[in-house]
Design a protein around this motif. Structure first.
Motif, PDB file in Angstrom:
ATOM      1  N   SER A   1      24.590  15.099 -23.098  1.00 29.63           N
ATOM      2  CA  SER A   1      25.759  15.348 -22.255  1.00 29.63           C
ATOM      3  C   SER A   1      26.937  15.892 -23.066  1.00 29.63           C
ATOM      4  O   SER A   1      27.039  15.668 -24.280  1.00 29.63           O
ATOM      5  CB  SER A   1      26.185  14.058 -21.557  1.00 29.63           C
ATOM      6  OG  SER A   1      26.680  13.122 -22.497  1.00 29.63           O
ATOM      7  N   ALA A   2      27.829  16.584 -22.382  1.00 30.48           N
ATOM      8  CA  ALA A   2      29.043  17.102 -23.015  1.00 30.48           C
ATOM      9  C   ALA A   2      29.907  15.969 -23.583  1.00 30.48           C
ATOM     10  O   ALA A   2      30.443  16.097 -24.689  1.00 30.48           O
ATOM     11  CB  ALA A   2      29.834  17.950 -22.016  1.00 30.48           C
ATOM     12  N   PRO A   3      30.066  14.838 -22.849  1.00 31.39           N
ATOM     13  CA  PRO A   3      30.852  13.732 -23.431  1.00 31.39           C
ATOM     14  C   PRO A   3      30.248  13.205 -24.738  1.00 31.39           C
ATOM     15  O   PRO A   3      30.978  12.820 -25.653  1.00 31.39           O
ATOM     16  CB  PRO A   3      30.821  12.660 -22.337  1.00 31.39           C
ATOM     17  CG  PRO A   3      30.663  13.438 -21.074  1.00 31.39           C
ATOM     18  CD  PRO A   3      29.760  14.579 -21.426  1.00 31.39           C
ATOM     19  N   SER A   4      28.900  13.213 -24.841  1.00 35.25           N
ATOM     20  CA  SER A   4      28.258  12.767 -26.084  1.00 35.25           C
ATOM     21  C   SER A   4      28.591  13.716 -27.235  1.00 35.25           C
ATOM     22  O   SER A   4      28.781  13.290 -28.381  1.00 35.25           O
ATOM     23  CB  SER A   4      26.736  12.689 -25.898  1.00 35.25           C
ATOM     24  OG  SER A   4      26.398  11.705 -24.960  1.00 35.25           O
ATOM     25  N   ILE A   5      28.662  15.010 -26.934  1.00 33.41           N
ATOM     26  CA  ILE A   5      29.037  15.988 -27.958  1.00 33.41           C
ATOM     27  C   ILE A   5      30.476  15.740 -28.401  1.00 33.41           C
ATOM     28  O   ILE A   5      30.786  15.781 -29.590  1.00 33.41           O
ATOM     29  CB  ILE A   5      28.870  17.429 -27.429  1.00 33.41           C
ATOM     30  CG1 ILE A   5      27.394  17.720 -27.136  1.00 33.41           C
ATOM     31  CG2 ILE A   5      29.427  18.440 -28.428  1.00 33.41           C
ATOM     32  CD1 ILE A   5      27.144  19.072 -26.492  1.00 33.41           C
ATOM     33  N   SER A   6      31.346  15.482 -27.447  1.00 29.31           N
ATOM     34  CA  SER A   6      32.757  15.213 -27.773  1.00 29.31           C
ATOM     35  C   SER A   6      32.891  13.984 -28.665  1.00 29.31           C
ATOM     36  O   SER A   6      33.670  13.986 -29.626  1.00 29.31           O
ATOM     37  CB  SER A   6      33.568  15.019 -26.490  1.00 29.31           C
ATOM     38  OG  SER A   6      33.578  16.207 -25.711  1.00 29.31           O
TER      39      SER A   6
ATOM     40  N   ASP B   1      21.810   8.497 -41.792  1.00 29.46           N
ATOM     41  CA  ASP B   1      21.280   7.361 -41.040  1.00 29.46           C
ATOM     42  C   ASP B   1      22.285   6.748 -40.078  1.00 29.46           C
ATOM     43  O   ASP B   1      21.921   5.892 -39.267  1.00 29.46           O
ATOM     44  CB  ASP B   1      20.775   6.277 -42.005  1.00 29.46           C
ATOM     45  CG  ASP B   1      19.623   6.771 -42.855  1.00 29.46           C
ATOM     46  OD1 ASP B   1      18.920   7.702 -42.408  1.00 29.46           O
ATOM     47  OD2 ASP B   1      19.423   6.228 -43.959  1.00 29.46           O
ATOM     48  N   GLN B   2      23.536   7.158 -40.157  1.00 26.21           N
ATOM     49  CA  GLN B   2      24.550   6.591 -39.265  1.00 26.21           C
ATOM     50  C   GLN B   2      24.484   7.193 -37.857  1.00 26.21           C
ATOM     51  O   GLN B   2      25.145   6.723 -36.942  1.00 26.21           O
ATOM     52  CB  GLN B   2      25.948   6.825 -39.839  1.00 26.21           C
ATOM     53  CG  GLN B   2      26.160   6.258 -41.229  1.00 26.21           C
ATOM     54  CD  GLN B   2      27.508   6.666 -41.802  1.00 26.21           C
ATOM     55  OE1 GLN B   2      28.512   6.698 -41.086  1.00 26.21           O
ATOM     56  NE2 GLN B   2      27.542   6.975 -43.088  1.00 26.21           N
ATOM     57  N   LEU B   3      23.678   8.232 -37.697  1.00 29.41           N
ATOM     58  CA  LEU B   3      23.602   8.920 -36.416  1.00 29.41           C
ATOM     59  C   LEU B   3      22.703   8.179 -35.423  1.00 29.41           C
ATOM     60  O   LEU B   3      21.691   7.602 -35.806  1.00 29.41           O
ATOM     61  CB  LEU B   3      23.074  10.338 -36.612  1.00 29.41           C
ATOM     62  CG  LEU B   3      23.901  11.268 -37.497  1.00 29.41           C
ATOM     63  CD1 LEU B   3      23.166  12.579 -37.713  1.00 29.41           C
ATOM     64  CD2 LEU B   3      25.274  11.524 -36.889  1.00 29.41           C
TER      65      LEU B   3
ATOM     66  N   GLN C   1      29.388  17.431 -43.817  1.00 31.69           N
ATOM     67  CA  GLN C   1      29.723  16.186 -43.118  1.00 31.69           C
ATOM     68  C   GLN C   1      28.551  15.670 -42.296  1.00 31.69           C
ATOM     69  O   GLN C   1      28.246  14.479 -42.307  1.00 31.69           O
ATOM     70  CB  GLN C   1      30.936  16.404 -42.213  1.00 31.69           C
ATOM     71  CG  GLN C   1      32.268  16.428 -42.935  1.00 31.69           C
ATOM     72  CD  GLN C   1      33.414  16.406 -41.943  1.00 31.69           C
ATOM     73  OE1 GLN C   1      33.844  17.448 -41.482  1.00 31.69           O
ATOM     74  NE2 GLN C   1      33.895  15.227 -41.600  1.00 31.69           N
ATOM     75  N   ILE C   2      27.898  16.593 -41.588  1.00 34.39           N
ATOM     76  CA  ILE C   2      26.757  16.196 -40.754  1.00 34.39           C
ATOM     77  C   ILE C   2      25.647  15.606 -41.618  1.00 34.39           C
ATOM     78  O   ILE C   2      25.064  14.564 -41.298  1.00 34.39           O
ATOM     79  CB  ILE C   2      26.235  17.409 -39.949  1.00 34.39           C
ATOM     80  CG1 ILE C   2      27.263  17.814 -38.885  1.00 34.39           C
ATOM     81  CG2 ILE C   2      24.895  17.087 -39.295  1.00 34.39           C
ATOM     82  CD1 ILE C   2      26.924  19.102 -38.153  1.00 34.39           C
TER      83      ILE C   2
ATOM     84  N   LYS D   1      33.569  11.887 -34.543  1.00 29.72           N
ATOM     85  CA  LYS D   1      33.080  11.261 -35.771  1.00 29.72           C
ATOM     86  C   LYS D   1      33.306  12.151 -36.990  1.00 29.72           C
ATOM     87  O   LYS D   1      33.417  11.670 -38.107  1.00 29.72           O
ATOM     88  CB  LYS D   1      31.566  10.968 -35.654  1.00 29.72           C
ATOM     89  CG  LYS D   1      31.197   9.717 -34.911  1.00 29.72           C
ATOM     90  CD  LYS D   1      29.710   9.444 -35.069  1.00 29.72           C
ATOM     91  CE  LYS D   1      29.326   8.147 -34.362  1.00 29.72           C
ATOM     92  NZ  LYS D   1      27.885   7.840 -34.525  1.00 29.72           N
ATOM     93  N   LEU D   2      33.351  13.454 -36.739  1.00 28.86           N
ATOM     94  CA  LEU D   2      33.560  14.407 -37.827  1.00 28.86           C
ATOM     95  C   LEU D   2      35.044  14.612 -38.134  1.00 28.86           C
ATOM     96  O   LEU D   2      35.399  15.431 -38.984  1.00 28.86           O
ATOM     97  CB  LEU D   2      32.933  15.766 -37.463  1.00 28.86           C
ATOM     98  CG  LEU D   2      31.420  15.768 -37.228  1.00 28.86           C
ATOM     99  CD1 LEU D   2      30.963  17.151 -36.780  1.00 28.86           C
ATOM    100  CD2 LEU D   2      30.667  15.355 -38.489  1.00 28.86           C
ATOM    101  N   GLY D   3      35.894  13.855 -37.429  1.00 28.55           N
ATOM    102  CA  GLY D   3      37.330  13.951 -37.675  1.00 28.55           C
ATOM    103  C   GLY D   3      38.023  15.013 -36.854  1.00 28.55           C
ATOM    104  O   GLY D   3      39.172  15.370 -37.145  1.00 28.55           O
TER     105      GLY D   3
END
Length: 282
Positions: free
Chosen positions: A47-52, A12-14, A6-7, A57-59
């Motif tokens: 940041s942790a919120p960015s990881i969340s 390019d969408q990242l 998935q990653i 995005k990965l469902g």
């Protein structure tokens, strides 16, 4: 589809921030994703919120679900032939044709697992005459390492096959210099002691090329080059044919980069190996 796929498909969408995170995750997959979110945040400098938001995005509903999926992937890595057996694995009226069609699909999938750039990097490492080359595999996959060693020895010097017994490892580790290459091959069910050897190789500043499956051997942590290849044949046995295909594909450019040197070495090798007829008679 597993998390790694998935990653890679997001590509390019990242966002730039997400690319930093995926670099950390893929460099130590899947183990980096199993760390507490605060530790992963520090490693990736986001940041942790960015990881969340990224795992959404990965469902995944949240970081906990993301980690649960990674744990499930690891469990797949310990499946035995009993777990893999299905009632209709092959067409028993034409078992050979049925099986070979499965292998064709696995070999076709190999193309997507090794980029041309990575293939070239691996060739560069194995061709470098300044580096000694060491190889070892797991309980079953060591046969692939043995095959590779026997061919590569005819192409270049300083190629060693590390024995499976830990009792003999110190001899090879003591020979090892910084930047020497250790190629390891390990598929599910993984060889536990290879993780210890990998740690000791990295402590001696050796570089590891690791060939494994999509669930990633625990011993692959910190590998310089990680190649995860398809092995699921859909039968009770995983297939190692893609691994043999990869090794054979590597041997061709390794032999041809300096063909004159390779030709001379093989000629001298054969000359030393051949037994005179009168000696055979004796």
């Amino acid at each position: 589809m597993d998390i790694r796929q998935q990653i890679e498909e997001l590509g390019d969408q990242l966002t730039p921030t997400e690319r930093k995170l995926t670099s950390v995750l893929l460099a130590d997959y899947p183990f980096a994703g199993l760390e507490p979110i605060q530790d992963l945040s520090k490693r990736a400098h986001i940041s942790a919120p960015s990881i969340s938001r990224f795992v959404n995005k990965l469902g995944c509903a949240g970081f906990q679900e993301f980690q649960q999926r990674l744990v499930q992937e690891l469990k797949h890595g310990s499946k035995s032939p009993i777990d893999l057996k299905t009632d209709s694995a092959i067409d028993h009226k034409a078992p050979l044709v049925s099986y070979l069609s499965r292998i064709d699909k696995l070999n076709a999938g190999l193309i997507d697992c090794v980029t041309p750039a990575q293939f070239t990097r691996i060739c560069d490492l194995l061709c470098d005459p300044r580096r000694r080359i060491f190889m070892i595999g797991g309980r079953m996959s060591d046969s692939i390492a043995d095959f590779f060693v026997k061919h590569l020895r005819q192409i270049r010097k300083d190629v060693f096959h590390i024995p499976s017994s830990r009792e003999f490892w110190p001899e090879y580790l003591l020979r090892m210099r910084p930047k020497d290459v250790v190629l390891m091959i390990d598929f599910r069910r993984y060889q536990p002691n290879l993780a210890l050897l990998s740690e000791r190789v990295q402590a001696r500043k050796g570089q590891t090329i690791f060939i494994t499956d999509k669930w990633i051997s625990p011993a692959a942590k910190g590998a310089s080059e990680l190649v995860s290849i398809p092995i699921e044949s859909g039968t009770l046995w995983d297939s190692y044919l893609p691994a043999f295909a990869l090794v054979e594909a590597l041997l061709v450019p390794l032999a041809e980069r300096d063909w004159e040197a390779t030709k001379n070495r093989i000629a001298e090798w054969d000359n030393l190996r051949d037994v005179p007829q009168n000696a055979e008679a004796e």
